[in-house]
Design a protein around this motif. Structure first.
Motif, PDB file in Angstrom:
ATOM      1  N   PRO A 193       0.809  -1.212   0.000  1.00 47.08           N
ATOM      2  CA  PRO A 193       0.000   0.000   0.000  1.00 47.08           C
ATOM      3  C   PRO A 193       0.847   1.269   0.000  1.00 47.08           C
ATOM      4  O   PRO A 193       1.880   1.346   0.657  1.00 47.08           O
ATOM      5  N   VAL A 194       0.402   2.229  -0.737  1.00 46.16           N
ATOM      6  CA  VAL A 194       1.048   3.536  -0.752  1.00 46.16           C
ATOM      7  C   VAL A 194      -0.010   4.576  -0.423  1.00 46.16           C
ATOM      8  O   VAL A 194      -1.197   4.318  -0.522  1.00 46.16           O
ATOM      9  N   THR A 195       0.412   5.740  -0.063  1.00 49.52           N
ATOM     10  CA  THR A 195      -0.539   6.773   0.309  1.00 49.52           C
ATOM     11  C   THR A 195      -1.170   7.376  -0.935  1.00 49.52           C
ATOM     12  O   THR A 195      -0.618   7.316  -2.033  1.00 49.52           O
ATOM     13  N   ARG A 196      -2.324   7.961  -0.730  1.00 55.81           N
ATOM     14  CA  ARG A 196      -3.002   8.628  -1.842  1.00 55.81           C
ATOM     15  C   ARG A 196      -2.132   9.758  -2.392  1.00 55.81           C
ATOM     16  O   ARG A 196      -2.103  10.001  -3.595  1.00 55.81           O
ATOM     17  N   ALA A 197      -1.442  10.413  -1.494  1.00 56.24           N
ATOM     18  CA  ALA A 197      -0.586  11.512  -1.935  1.00 56.24           C
ATOM     19  C   ALA A 197       0.523  11.019  -2.851  1.00 56.24           C
ATOM     20  O   ALA A 197       0.889  11.669  -3.831  1.00 56.24           O
ATOM     21  N   THR A 198       1.076   9.827  -2.535  1.00 60.11           N
ATOM     22  CA  THR A 198       2.145   9.263  -3.365  1.00 60.11           C
ATOM     23  C   THR A 198       1.633   8.927  -4.760  1.00 60.11           C
ATOM     24  O   THR A 198       2.291   9.191  -5.767  1.00 60.11           O
ATOM     25  N   ILE A 199       0.453   8.322  -4.825  1.00 58.30           N
ATOM     26  CA  ILE A 199      -0.137   7.967  -6.115  1.00 58.30           C
ATOM     27  C   ILE A 199      -0.429   9.228  -6.924  1.00 58.30           C
ATOM     28  O   ILE A 199      -0.116   9.317  -8.110  1.00 58.30           O
ATOM     29  N   ALA A 200      -1.016  10.211  -6.259  1.00 60.26           N
ATOM     30  CA  ALA A 200      -1.336  11.455  -6.952  1.00 60.26           C
ATOM     31  C   ALA A 200      -0.076  12.138  -7.476  1.00 60.26           C
ATOM     32  O   ALA A 200      -0.050  12.660  -8.584  1.00 60.26           O
ATOM     33  N   ALA A 201       0.972  12.111  -6.668  1.00 60.52           N
ATOM     34  CA  ALA A 201       2.226  12.747  -7.072  1.00 60.52           C
ATOM     35  C   ALA A 201       2.834  12.042  -8.282  1.00 60.52           C
ATOM     36  O   ALA A 201       3.354  12.689  -9.202  1.00 60.52           O
ATOM     37  N   ALA A 202       2.765  10.711  -8.301  1.00 60.52           N
ATOM     38  CA  ALA A 202       3.323   9.942  -9.426  1.00 60.52           C
ATOM     39  C   ALA A 202       2.569  10.245 -10.710  1.00 60.52           C
ATOM     40  O   ALA A 202       3.164  10.459 -11.774  1.00 60.52           O
ATOM     41  N   ARG A 203       1.254  10.280 -10.634  1.00 59.66           N
ATOM     42  CA  ARG A 203       0.431  10.571 -11.812  1.00 59.66           C
ATOM     43  C   ARG A 203       0.709  11.980 -12.328  1.00 59.66           C
ATOM     44  O   ARG A 203       0.856  12.206 -13.523  1.00 59.66           O
ATOM     45  N   SER A 204       0.757  12.926 -11.398  1.00 62.27           N
ATOM     46  CA  SER A 204       1.003  14.313 -11.783  1.00 62.27           C
ATOM     47  C   SER A 204       2.391  14.484 -12.388  1.00 62.27           C
ATOM     48  O   SER A 204       2.570  15.209 -13.376  1.00 62.27           O
ATOM     49  N   GLN A 205       3.378  13.814 -11.807  1.00 60.97           N
ATOM     50  CA  GLN A 205       4.751  13.894 -12.323  1.00 60.97           C
ATOM     51  C   GLN A 205       4.820  13.341 -13.740  1.00 60.97           C
ATOM     52  O   GLN A 205       5.431  13.945 -14.625  1.00 60.97           O
ATOM     53  N   TRP A 206       4.198  12.193 -13.968  1.00 56.98           N
ATOM     54  CA  TRP A 206       4.185  11.584 -15.306  1.00 56.98           C
ATOM     55  C   TRP A 206       3.543  12.532 -16.310  1.00 56.98           C
ATOM     56  O   TRP A 206       4.068  12.766 -17.403  1.00 56.98           O
ATOM     57  N   PHE A 207       2.422  13.090 -15.932  1.00 57.05           N
ATOM     58  CA  PHE A 207       1.702  13.975 -16.836  1.00 57.05           C
ATOM     59  C   PHE A 207       2.538  15.201 -17.209  1.00 57.05           C
ATOM     60  O   PHE A 207       2.614  15.585 -18.369  1.00 57.05           O
ATOM     61  N   ARG A 208       3.163  15.815 -16.221  1.00 59.79           N
ATOM     62  CA  ARG A 208       3.947  17.016 -16.494  1.00 59.79           C
ATOM     63  C   ARG A 208       5.122  16.725 -17.421  1.00 59.79           C
ATOM     64  O   ARG A 208       5.411  17.494 -18.341  1.00 59.79           O
ATOM     65  N   VAL A 209       5.800  15.602 -17.167  1.00 56.19           N
ATOM     66  CA  VAL A 209       6.974  15.271 -17.972  1.00 56.19           C
ATOM     67  C   VAL A 209       6.577  14.942 -19.413  1.00 56.19           C
ATOM     68  O   VAL A 209       7.180  15.453 -20.367  1.00 56.19           O
ATOM     69  N   VAL A 210       5.559  14.097 -19.580  1.00 56.12           N
ATOM     70  CA  VAL A 210       5.139  13.714 -20.928  1.00 56.12           C
ATOM     71  C   VAL A 210       4.593  14.929 -21.679  1.00 56.12           C
ATOM     72  O   VAL A 210       4.859  15.105 -22.874  1.00 56.12           O
ATOM     73  N   SER A 211       3.854  15.779 -20.985  1.00 52.53           N
ATOM     74  CA  SER A 211       3.347  16.996 -21.627  1.00 52.53           C
ATOM     75  C   SER A 211       4.495  17.884 -22.104  1.00 52.53           C
ATOM     76  O   SER A 211       4.442  18.458 -23.194  1.00 52.53           O
ATOM     77  N   ALA A 212       5.544  17.993 -21.281  1.00 52.10           N
ATOM     78  CA  ALA A 212       6.698  18.810 -21.655  1.00 52.10           C
ATOM     79  C   ALA A 212       7.405  18.231 -22.874  1.00 52.10           C
ATOM     80  O   ALA A 212       7.810  18.962 -23.783  1.00 52.10           O
ATOM     81  N   VAL A 213       7.551  16.910 -22.904  1.00 51.09           N
ATOM     82  CA  VAL A 213       8.208  16.263 -24.046  1.00 51.09           C
ATOM     83  C   VAL A 213       7.415  16.514 -25.325  1.00 51.09           C
ATOM     84  O   VAL A 213       7.968  16.909 -26.363  1.00 51.09           O
ATOM     85  N   LEU A 214       6.091  16.293 -25.259  1.00 55.24           N
ATOM     86  CA  LEU A 214       5.263  16.495 -26.453  1.00 55.24           C
ATOM     87  C   LEU A 214       5.280  17.954 -26.908  1.00 55.24           C
ATOM     88  O   LEU A 214       5.347  18.240 -28.104  1.00 55.24           O
ATOM     89  N   SER A 215       5.242  18.872 -25.961  1.00 54.32           N
ATOM     90  CA  SER A 215       5.270  20.292 -26.312  1.00 54.32           C
ATOM     91  C   SER A 215       6.596  20.678 -26.957  1.00 54.32           C
ATOM     92  O   SER A 215       6.634  21.398 -27.964  1.00 54.32           O
ATOM     93  N   ASN A 216       7.694  20.186 -26.397  1.00 54.22           N
ATOM     94  CA  ASN A 216       9.010  20.519 -26.950  1.00 54.22           C
ATOM     95  C   ASN A 216       9.221  19.905 -28.333  1.00 54.22           C
ATOM     96  O   ASN A 216       9.902  20.481 -29.179  1.00 54.22           O
ATOM     97  N   LEU A 217       8.637  18.736 -28.549  1.00 56.04           N
ATOM     98  CA  LEU A 217       8.756  18.114 -29.864  1.00 56.04           C
ATOM     99  C   LEU A 217       8.056  18.954 -30.927  1.00 56.04           C
ATOM    100  O   LEU A 217       8.450  18.940 -32.103  1.00 56.04           O
ATOM    101  N   GLU A 218       7.016  19.673 -30.532  1.00 56.18           N
ATOM    102  CA  GLU A 218       6.327  20.541 -31.481  1.00 56.18           C
ATOM    103  C   GLU A 218       7.260  21.647 -31.986  1.00 56.18           C
ATOM    104  O   GLU A 218       7.081  22.173 -33.082  1.00 56.18           O
ATOM    105  N   LEU A 219       8.245  22.001 -31.161  1.00 57.08           N
ATOM    106  CA  LEU A 219       9.169  23.083 -31.521  1.00 57.08           C
ATOM    107  C   LEU A 219      10.454  22.570 -32.149  1.00 57.08           C
ATOM    108  O   LEU A 219      11.301  23.358 -32.557  1.00 57.08           O
TER     109      LEU A 219
END
Length: 280
Positions: A193-219
């Motif tokens: 078991p992990v805390t809800r905060a840990t799960i939320a942080a992992a999801r948010s971290q993944w989203f931010r990184v992948v979004s940054a990669v996709l945005s930078n690829l556009e440029l």
């Protein structure tokens, strides 16, 4: 849409960027995203740590996933009904002879109070959608004139747009309740078991990184084949995930949002609109 990707899909999409020597070299060869690779590794480790058991979702979790999809779809339709209902009323006012410019101007003031960022909210996670409808409920309590204005706009079934808005708010409460149930069940079903905060942080971290990669690829000026090799699998997976819940209505545009299954403890919040007096 990225917000519909499941944790296992998130893990699989970053794995080649981290574990495949050939794909890693290609990633690092693109200047616009090379500097993000350490963050990609970190995000991959984060989602690996919180991914579900290989046994797959339980029957109860599957039922909750289906329920949140149904309620979310209803939320989106009601949000559109309120937003476009104000649009339609404005046009009716301006189409009168003489035009009711004062009431049309009130439409222009009320709509951004309810939808500070337009209809982008329907692309957000269930948690963010619930937070936004709670904001709208507070707005109606604090500024009764908005409710009175909506009450004067006819809607289907001999009701008014205020009734539609209240139904929209209710779906937000339903989404919040279902998300809490999913959060609690997900925590119980974890082997470690992990805390809800840990799960939320992992999801948010993944989203931010992948979004940054996709945005930078556009440029990027890198070869088109190299760019497509990196982003292609992500975009295809996002498209497949979106079809699980149905595509977005034409004209609403696409967006990159936080994934929602299993959705737990996202800390997205819709910013409330600025203060302003209604036109009398």
């Amino acid at each position: 849409m990225l917000k519909h990707l499941m944790i296992e899909e998130m893990v699989a999409l970053l794995a080649p960027w981290v574990e495949s020597a050939q794909r890693k070299r290609l990633f690092l060869s693109i200047p616009e995203i090379a500097g993000l690779h350490p963050k990609v590794i970190s995000a991959h480790k984060a989602v690996l740590a919180v991914r579900p058991s290989k046994a797959g979702p339980s029957a109860r979790m599957s039922a909750l996933n289906e329920e949140v999809a149904r309620v979310d779809e209803r939320h989106d339709h009601l949000a559109r009904a309120v937003c476009w209902g104000i649009d339609a009323h404005r046009e009716h006012c301006l189409g009168e002879d003489p035009p009711e410019r004062g009431r049309a101007a009130t439409c222009d003031q009320v709509q951004p109070r309810l939808f500070p960022n337009g209809l982008t909210i329907i692309k957000a996670s269930p948690t963010a959608e619930a937070g936004n409808t709670a904001r709208v409920a507070r707005l109606l309590d604090e500024e009764p004139s908005i409710g009175e204005f909506l009450k004067g706009i006819p809607a289907a079934g001999k009701t008014t747009l205020l009734h539609t808005t209240q139904r929209w708010i209710k779906t937000g409460k339903e989404l919040e309740a279902i998300e809490h149930q999913r959060d609690e069940l997900a925590a119980k079903e974890k082997t470690a078991p992990v805390t809800r905060a840990t799960i939320a942080a992992a999801r948010s971290q993944w989203f931010r990184v992948v979004s940054a990669v996709l945005s930078n690829l556009e440029l990027s000026d890198a070869p088109a084949e190299a760019i497509e090799t990196i982003r292609g699998p992500v975009l295809k997976a996002s498209e497949r995930a979106g079809k699980r819940y149905g595509g977005a209505t034409a004209g609403e545009g696409s967006s990159v949002e936080e994934p929602r299954e299993p959705a737990v403890g996202e800390d997205e919040e819709e910013a409330s609109a600025g203060d302003g007096d209604l036109v009398a």
